[in-house]
Design a protein around this motif. Structure first.
Motif, PDB file in Angstrom:
ATOM      1  N   LYS A   7       0.229   3.610  -3.319  1.00  0.00           N
ATOM      2  CA  LYS A   7      -0.587   4.711  -2.801  1.00  0.00           C
ATOM      3  C   LYS A   7      -1.055   5.651  -3.917  1.00  0.00           C
ATOM      4  O   LYS A   7      -2.234   5.994  -4.013  1.00  0.00           O
ATOM      5  CB  LYS A   7       0.206   5.487  -1.743  1.00  0.00           C
TER       6      LYS A   7
ATOM      7  N   TYR B 177      -5.025  -6.451  -3.937  1.00  0.00           N
ATOM      8  CA  TYR B 177      -3.663  -6.330  -3.397  1.00  0.00           C
ATOM      9  C   TYR B 177      -3.547  -7.053  -2.061  1.00  0.00           C
ATOM     10  O   TYR B 177      -2.560  -7.749  -1.798  1.00  0.00           O
ATOM     11  CB  TYR B 177      -3.297  -4.855  -3.199  1.00  0.00           C
TER      12      TYR B 177
ATOM     13  N   PHE C 244       0.821  -1.211   0.000  1.00  0.00           N
ATOM     14  CA  PHE C 244       0.000   0.000   0.000  1.00  0.00           C
ATOM     15  C   PHE C 244       0.860   1.269   0.000  1.00  0.00           C
ATOM     16  O   PHE C 244       0.434   2.304  -0.521  1.00  0.00           O
ATOM     17  CB  PHE C 244      -0.995  -0.015   1.160  1.00  0.00           C
TER      18      PHE C 244
ATOM     19  N   MET D 289      -5.322   3.860   2.772  1.00  0.00           N
ATOM     20  CA  MET D 289      -4.799   2.502   2.950  1.00  0.00           C
ATOM     21  C   MET D 289      -3.359   2.537   3.452  1.00  0.00           C
ATOM     22  O   MET D 289      -2.973   1.741   4.320  1.00  0.00           O
ATOM     23  CB  MET D 289      -4.887   1.729   1.637  1.00  0.00           C
ATOM     24  N   GLN D 290      -2.576   3.465   2.925  1.00  0.00           N
ATOM     25  CA  GLN D 290      -1.197   3.592   3.392  1.00  0.00           C
ATOM     26  C   GLN D 290      -1.156   3.964   4.868  1.00  0.00           C
ATOM     27  O   GLN D 290      -0.401   3.387   5.654  1.00  0.00           O
ATOM     28  CB  GLN D 290      -0.481   4.647   2.545  1.00  0.00           C
TER      29      GLN D 290
ATOM     30  N   SER E 205      -7.691  -2.500  -4.042  1.00  0.00           N
ATOM     31  CA  SER E 205      -6.966  -2.671  -2.781  1.00  0.00           C
ATOM     32  C   SER E 205      -7.266  -4.034  -2.161  1.00  0.00           C
ATOM     33  O   SER E 205      -6.384  -4.635  -1.529  1.00  0.00           O
ATOM     34  CB  SER E 205      -7.295  -1.542  -1.798  1.00  0.00           C
TER      35      SER E 205
ATOM     36  N   GLY F 287      -5.813   5.771  -1.681  1.00  0.00           N
ATOM     37  CA  GLY F 287      -4.420   5.373  -1.538  1.00  0.00           C
ATOM     38  C   GLY F 287      -3.813   5.851  -0.233  1.00  0.00           C
ATOM     39  O   GLY F 287      -3.162   5.083   0.486  1.00  0.00           O
TER      40      GLY F 287
END
Length: 209
Positions: free
Chosen positions: A24, A198, A20, A43-44, A195, A40
Motif C-alpha cells: 500500500k 502485482y 496490496f 487498492m488495499q 498494481s 495504494g
C-alpha cells in the motif's frame, strides 16, 4: 497441470488482497510522484471489500467469483482505477460463466476480454504509461505461448509483465493525472502498471505454487 481451478482463482484473490495490504505505501509513493497519492489506499480498500464478499461465492463458478470481485472493486476503489479494475473482472466474468476450471486458452480469453474492457473505458494504448502497458505485455506473451504447457506460458508472461511495468519509467504519460506533468512524468514508474503487475504475479503464484 493443464487447468486453473476455481480454488486457485479464490487463492489468487486472497493473495492479491495480502499483496496490496503489503504494498500500500509503495503504491501510494509511486502515485504521489505523478498522481493523487491514493492508489495504494484505493487498492488495499478495494481488495479488502473483495475479501468481505468472497466467502459468499467461493464455492460458485469462476464467472460468479469474477463478477462479484468486479462489483466489489467498482463500488469501493476511487478515482480512475475503480472503473478500470472493476471492468477487468466484469468483462472476464463473461467468458468464464458456469466454468469450474480454465485451460490456457480460456484463461487468456478471460484476461484479454478484461484488457479490452480497460481500453474501451480508459482509451489508453501502448506507450501511454498506464496499466495497459503491463497487460499488453502479458497478453502478447500468452498469445505467443498458446501451445506451451500452462506453467511455462505463465512464467514467460510473468517476466513480460515485469518488463511491461518497468517500461513505463521511461515513458511520458499521455493519460490520466500524470499526463498533466508532461515531460516531468518521465522517470517515474506508473502506479497502475505496478498494481497490474502485482495482480498478475499473484495469479501466477496461486497457480504455480
Amino acid at each position: 497441470m493443464t487447468q486453473v481451478t476455481k480454488q486457485q482463482i479464490v487463492r489468487w484473490l486472497e493473495n492479491a488482497a495480502a499483496k496490496f495490504e503489503q504494498e500500500k505505501d509503495f503504491l501510494t509513493e509511486l502515485d504521489r510522484q505523478i498522481g493523487d497519492a491514493d492508489h495504494g489506499a484505493n487498492m488495499q480498500r478495494g481488495f479488502h471489500k473483495v475479501m468481505d464478499k468472497l466467502p459468499d461465492v467461493a464455492d460458485k463458478d469462476i464467472g460468479t467469483i469474477m463478477k462479484t470481485t468486479g462489483m466489489a472493486l467498482l463500488s469501493t476503489i476511487g478515482g480512475a482505477s475503480g472503473p478500470l479494475y472493476g471492468t477487468l473482472f466484469l468483462r472476464g466474468a463473461i467468458s468464464t460463466e458456469a466454468k469450474e476450471a480454465l485451460d490456457l486458452a480460456a484463461l487468456t480469453t478471460m484476461l484479454s476480454d478484461g484488457l479490452k474492457g480497460i481500453q474501451q473505458r480508459g482509451k489508453a494504448v501502448a506507450g501511454d504509461k498506464t496499466m495497459v502497458d503491463t497487460w499488453l505485455a502479458i497478453l502478447n506473451t500468452l498469445a505467443q505461448n498458446q501451445h506451451a504447457p500452462l506453467e511455462e506460458a505463465l512464467k514467460q508472461a510473468l517476466n513480460a509483465s515485469e518488463q511491461g511495468m518497468l517500461s513505463t519509467i521511461d515513458m511520458q504519460a499521455r493519460k490520466g493525472r500524470a499526463s498533466y506533468l508532461g515531460e516531468r512524468s518521465i522517470g517515474h514508474q506508473d502506479p497502475g502498471a505496478t498494481s497490474s503487475h502485482y495482480l498478475f504475479a499473484e495469479l501466477c503464484r496461486a497457480i504455480l505454487s
